[in-house]
Design a protein around this motif. Structure first.
Motif, PDB file in Angstrom:
ATOM      1  N   LYS A   1      11.412  27.654 -19.079  1.00 42.85           N
ATOM      2  CA  LYS A   1      12.210  28.867 -18.903  1.00 42.85           C
ATOM      3  C   LYS A   1      12.469  29.115 -17.417  1.00 42.85           C
ATOM      4  CE  LYS A   1      13.409  31.361 -21.723  1.00 42.85           C
ATOM      5  NZ  LYS A   1      14.710  31.446 -22.430  1.00 42.85           N
ATOM      6  N   VAL A   2      11.470  28.887 -16.570  1.00 43.73           N
ATOM      7  CA  VAL A   2      11.647  29.028 -15.120  1.00 43.73           C
ATOM      8  C   VAL A   2      12.693  28.033 -14.637  1.00 43.73           C
ATOM      9  CG1 VAL A   2      10.512  28.727 -12.875  1.00 43.73           C
ATOM     10  CG2 VAL A   2       9.363  30.001 -14.696  1.00 43.73           C
ATOM     11  N   ARG A   3      12.623  26.780 -15.115  1.00 41.38           N
ATOM     12  CA  ARG A   3      13.612  25.760 -14.733  1.00 41.38           C
ATOM     13  C   ARG A   3      15.025  26.178 -15.145  1.00 41.38           C
ATOM     14  NH1 ARG A   3      11.981  21.061 -12.661  1.00 41.38           N
ATOM     15  NH2 ARG A   3       9.852  20.390 -12.953  1.00 41.38           N
ATOM     16  N   GLN A   4      15.165  26.799 -16.317  1.00 38.83           N
ATOM     17  CA  GLN A   4      16.485  27.251 -16.773  1.00 38.83           C
ATOM     18  C   GLN A   4      17.073  28.280 -15.808  1.00 38.83           C
ATOM     19  OE1 GLN A   4      15.907  28.661 -20.778  1.00 38.83           O
ATOM     20  NE2 GLN A   4      15.501  26.610 -21.573  1.00 38.83           N
ATOM     21  N   HIS A   5      16.253  29.200 -15.319  1.00 38.96           N
ATOM     22  CA  HIS A   5      16.727  30.202 -14.366  1.00 38.96           C
ATOM     23  C   HIS A   5      17.101  29.545 -13.030  1.00 38.96           C
ATOM     24  CE1 HIS A   5      16.168  33.982 -16.573  1.00 38.96           C
ATOM     25  NE2 HIS A   5      15.231  33.293 -17.214  1.00 38.96           N
ATOM     26  N   ILE A   6      16.367  28.499 -12.641  1.00 33.58           N
ATOM     27  CA  ILE A   6      16.708  27.753 -11.427  1.00 33.58           C
ATOM     28  C   ILE A   6      18.047  27.040 -11.618  1.00 33.58           C
ATOM     29  CG2 ILE A   6      16.060  25.767  -9.991  1.00 33.58           C
ATOM     30  CD1 ILE A   6      13.108  26.640 -10.439  1.00 33.58           C
TER      31      ILE A   6
ATOM     32  N   SER B   1      12.386  26.688  -2.843  1.00 31.46           N
ATOM     33  CA  SER B   1      12.347  25.988  -1.556  1.00 31.46           C
ATOM     34  C   SER B   1      11.658  24.660  -1.844  1.00 31.46           C
ATOM     35  CB  SER B   1      11.542  26.786  -0.541  1.00 31.46           C
ATOM     36  OG  SER B   1      12.164  28.020  -0.281  1.00 31.46           O
ATOM     37  N   TYR B   2      11.890  23.683  -1.008  1.00 32.47           N
ATOM     38  CA  TYR B   2      11.316  22.364  -1.267  1.00 32.47           C
ATOM     39  C   TYR B   2      10.445  21.910  -0.109  1.00 32.47           C
ATOM     40  CZ  TYR B   2      14.403  21.952  -5.246  1.00 32.47           C
ATOM     41  OH  TYR B   2      15.015  22.161  -6.447  1.00 32.47           O
ATOM     42  N   VAL B   3       9.298  21.348  -0.445  1.00 34.70           N
ATOM     43  CA  VAL B   3       8.448  20.637   0.505  1.00 34.70           C
ATOM     44  C   VAL B   3       8.453  19.206  -0.009  1.00 34.70           C
ATOM     45  CG1 VAL B   3       6.139  20.346   1.430  1.00 34.70           C
ATOM     46  CG2 VAL B   3       7.045  22.649   1.038  1.00 34.70           C
ATOM     47  N   ASP B   4       9.078  18.322   0.769  1.00 34.02           N
ATOM     48  CA  ASP B   4       9.381  16.963   0.300  1.00 34.02           C
ATOM     49  C   ASP B   4      10.196  17.096  -0.976  1.00 34.02           C
ATOM     50  OD1 ASP B   4       8.073  15.818   2.502  1.00 34.02           O
ATOM     51  OD2 ASP B   4       6.143  15.908   1.485  1.00 34.02           O
ATOM     52  N   HIS B   5       9.696  16.650  -2.091  1.00 37.30           N
ATOM     53  CA  HIS B   5      10.445  16.759  -3.348  1.00 37.30           C
ATOM     54  C   HIS B   5       9.890  17.834  -4.263  1.00 37.30           C
ATOM     55  CE1 HIS B   5      12.853  13.241  -2.485  1.00 37.30           C
ATOM     56  NE2 HIS B   5      11.750  12.649  -2.056  1.00 37.30           N
ATOM     57  N   LYS B   6       8.891  18.563  -3.800  1.00 38.97           N
ATOM     58  CA  LYS B   6       8.230  19.554  -4.657  1.00 38.97           C
ATOM     59  C   LYS B   6       8.903  20.924  -4.535  1.00 38.97           C
ATOM     60  CE  LYS B   6       3.832  21.619  -5.810  1.00 38.97           C
ATOM     61  NZ  LYS B   6       2.414  21.411  -5.833  1.00 38.97           N
ATOM     62  N   PRO B   7       9.406  21.455  -5.671  1.00 40.79           N
ATOM     63  CA  PRO B   7       9.983  22.805  -5.621  1.00 40.79           C
ATOM     64  C   PRO B   7       8.880  23.861  -5.578  1.00 40.79           C
ATOM     65  CG  PRO B   7      10.132  21.934  -7.846  1.00 40.79           C
ATOM     66  CD  PRO B   7       9.523  20.856  -6.989  1.00 40.79           C
ATOM     67  N   LEU B   8       9.066  24.841  -4.705  1.00 38.54           N
ATOM     68  CA  LEU B   8       8.143  25.967  -4.599  1.00 38.54           C
ATOM     69  C   LEU B   8       8.950  27.255  -4.688  1.00 38.54           C
ATOM     70  CD1 LEU B   8       5.950  24.804  -1.590  1.00 38.54           C
ATOM     71  CD2 LEU B   8       5.329  24.745  -4.013  1.00 38.54           C
ATOM     72  N   ILE B   9       8.383  28.249  -5.332  1.00 41.50           N
ATOM     73  CA  ILE B   9       9.001  29.567  -5.373  1.00 41.50           C
ATOM     74  C   ILE B   9       8.286  30.421  -4.339  1.00 41.50           C
ATOM     75  CG2 ILE B   9       9.554  31.584  -6.778  1.00 41.50           C
ATOM     76  CD1 ILE B   9      10.929  28.952  -7.694  1.00 41.50           C
ATOM     77  N   MET B  10       9.012  30.800  -3.301  1.00 39.43           N
ATOM     78  CA  MET B  10       8.445  31.661  -2.267  1.00 39.43           C
ATOM     79  C   MET B  10       8.153  33.034  -2.880  1.00 39.43           C
ATOM     80  SD  MET B  10       8.352  29.664   0.322  1.00 39.43           S
ATOM     81  CE  MET B  10       7.997  30.765   1.670  1.00 39.43           C
ATOM     82  N   ARG B  11       7.103  33.667  -2.421  1.00 36.47           N
ATOM     83  CA  ARG B  11       6.698  34.972  -2.956  1.00 36.47           C
ATOM     84  C   ARG B  11       7.865  35.956  -2.947  1.00 36.47           C
ATOM     85  NH1 ARG B  11       2.292  36.724   0.359  1.00 36.47           N
ATOM     86  NH2 ARG B  11       3.878  37.376   1.790  1.00 36.47           N
ATOM     87  N   GLU B  12       8.596  36.029  -1.837  1.00 34.02           N
ATOM     88  CA  GLU B  12       9.705  36.985  -1.732  1.00 34.02           C
ATOM     89  C   GLU B  12      10.812  36.666  -2.734  1.00 34.02           C
ATOM     90  OE1 GLU B  12       8.438  35.263   0.823  1.00 34.02           O
ATOM     91  OE2 GLU B  12       7.503  36.786   2.080  1.00 34.02           O
ATOM     92  N   GLU B  13      11.091  35.378  -2.941  1.00 35.26           N
ATOM     93  CA  GLU B  13      12.130  34.983  -3.899  1.00 35.26           C
ATOM     94  C   GLU B  13      11.703  35.336  -5.319  1.00 35.26           C
ATOM     95  OE1 GLU B  13      15.458  33.337  -5.862  1.00 35.26           O
ATOM     96  OE2 GLU B  13      15.118  34.304  -3.943  1.00 35.26           O
ATOM     97  N   GLY B  14      10.442  35.116  -5.638  1.00 34.31           N
ATOM     98  CA  GLY B  14       9.946  35.474  -6.964  1.00 34.31           C
ATOM     99  C   GLY B  14      10.045  36.972  -7.212  1.00 34.31           C
TER     100      GLY B  14
ATOM    101  N   LYS C   1      -0.844  34.588  -1.421  1.00 33.86           N
ATOM    102  CA  LYS C   1      -0.248  33.270  -1.580  1.00 33.86           C
ATOM    103  C   LYS C   1       1.213  33.352  -1.140  1.00 33.86           C
ATOM    104  CE  LYS C   1      -0.608  29.600  -4.897  1.00 33.86           C
ATOM    105  NZ  LYS C   1      -1.038  29.221  -6.216  1.00 33.86           N
ATOM    106  N   LEU C   2       1.675  32.431  -0.337  1.00 33.36           N
ATOM    107  CA  LEU C   2       3.030  32.458   0.208  1.00 33.36           C
ATOM    108  C   LEU C   2       4.057  31.847  -0.726  1.00 33.36           C
ATOM    109  CD1 LEU C   2       2.253  31.375   3.867  1.00 33.36           C
ATOM    110  CD2 LEU C   2       2.614  33.687   2.993  1.00 33.36           C
ATOM    111  N   ALA C   3       3.636  30.864  -1.536  1.00 32.53           N
ATOM    112  CA  ALA C   3       4.565  30.169  -2.427  1.00 32.53           C
ATOM    113  C   ALA C   3       3.811  29.691  -3.662  1.00 32.53           C
ATOM    114  CB  ALA C   3       5.210  29.001  -1.704  1.00 32.53           C
ATOM    115  N   TYR C   4       4.573  29.445  -4.724  1.00 36.74           N
ATOM    116  CA  TYR C   4       4.000  29.045  -6.002  1.00 36.74           C
ATOM    117  C   TYR C   4       4.669  27.761  -6.492  1.00 36.74           C
ATOM    118  CZ  TYR C   4       2.237  33.810  -6.213  1.00 36.74           C
ATOM    119  OH  TYR C   4       1.600  34.991  -5.940  1.00 36.74           O
ATOM    120  N   SER C   5       3.891  26.848  -7.045  1.00 41.44           N
ATOM    121  CA  SER C   5       4.471  25.711  -7.754  1.00 41.44           C
ATOM    122  C   SER C   5       5.158  26.276  -9.001  1.00 41.44           C
ATOM    123  CB  SER C   5       3.381  24.720  -8.165  1.00 41.44           C
ATOM    124  OG  SER C   5       2.547  25.312  -9.154  1.00 41.44           O
ATOM    125  N   LEU C   6       5.997  25.496  -9.644  1.00 42.93           N
ATOM    126  CA  LEU C   6       6.669  25.994 -10.847  1.00 42.93           C
ATOM    127  C   LEU C   6       5.656  26.352 -11.931  1.00 42.93           C
ATOM    128  CD1 LEU C   6       9.890  23.802 -11.153  1.00 42.93           C
ATOM    129  CD2 LEU C   6       9.512  25.943  -9.915  1.00 42.93           C
TER     130      LEU C   6
END
Length: 84
Positions: free
Chosen positions: A40-45, A53-66, A22-27
């Protein structure tokens, strides 16, 4: 963090399954993958420690960033301060 996604590939001999990481994850999915709450994830963001990263208005956590974020976490449990 290695979720595999089944993909159907059509070849000369028929159909075979391939699996891609999987390349990216929803929150929600990222929170589940690291066993934390979405809040807790939102607090770290919000603190700038985890960068979506964002696709339109949806935040995604890229695998490498996670993975980067997880490696940056302390390896020892922090001490709790006791209020006087």
């Amino acid at each position: 963090m290695s979720a595999l996604i089944p993909i159907r590939e059509h070849g000369g001999d028929g159909v075979s399954d391939i699996k891609l990481d999987k390349l990216a994850y929803s929150l929600d999915n990222f929170a589940a993958a690291v066993d934390l709450s979405k809040e807790k994830v939102r607090q770290h963001i919000e603190r700038g420690e985890l960068v979506p990263s964002y696709v339109d208005h949806k935040p995604l956590i890229m695998r490498e960033e996670g993975e980067r974020w997880l490696r940056s976490r302390p390896s020892e449990r922090p001490e709790r301060s006791i209020a006087p």
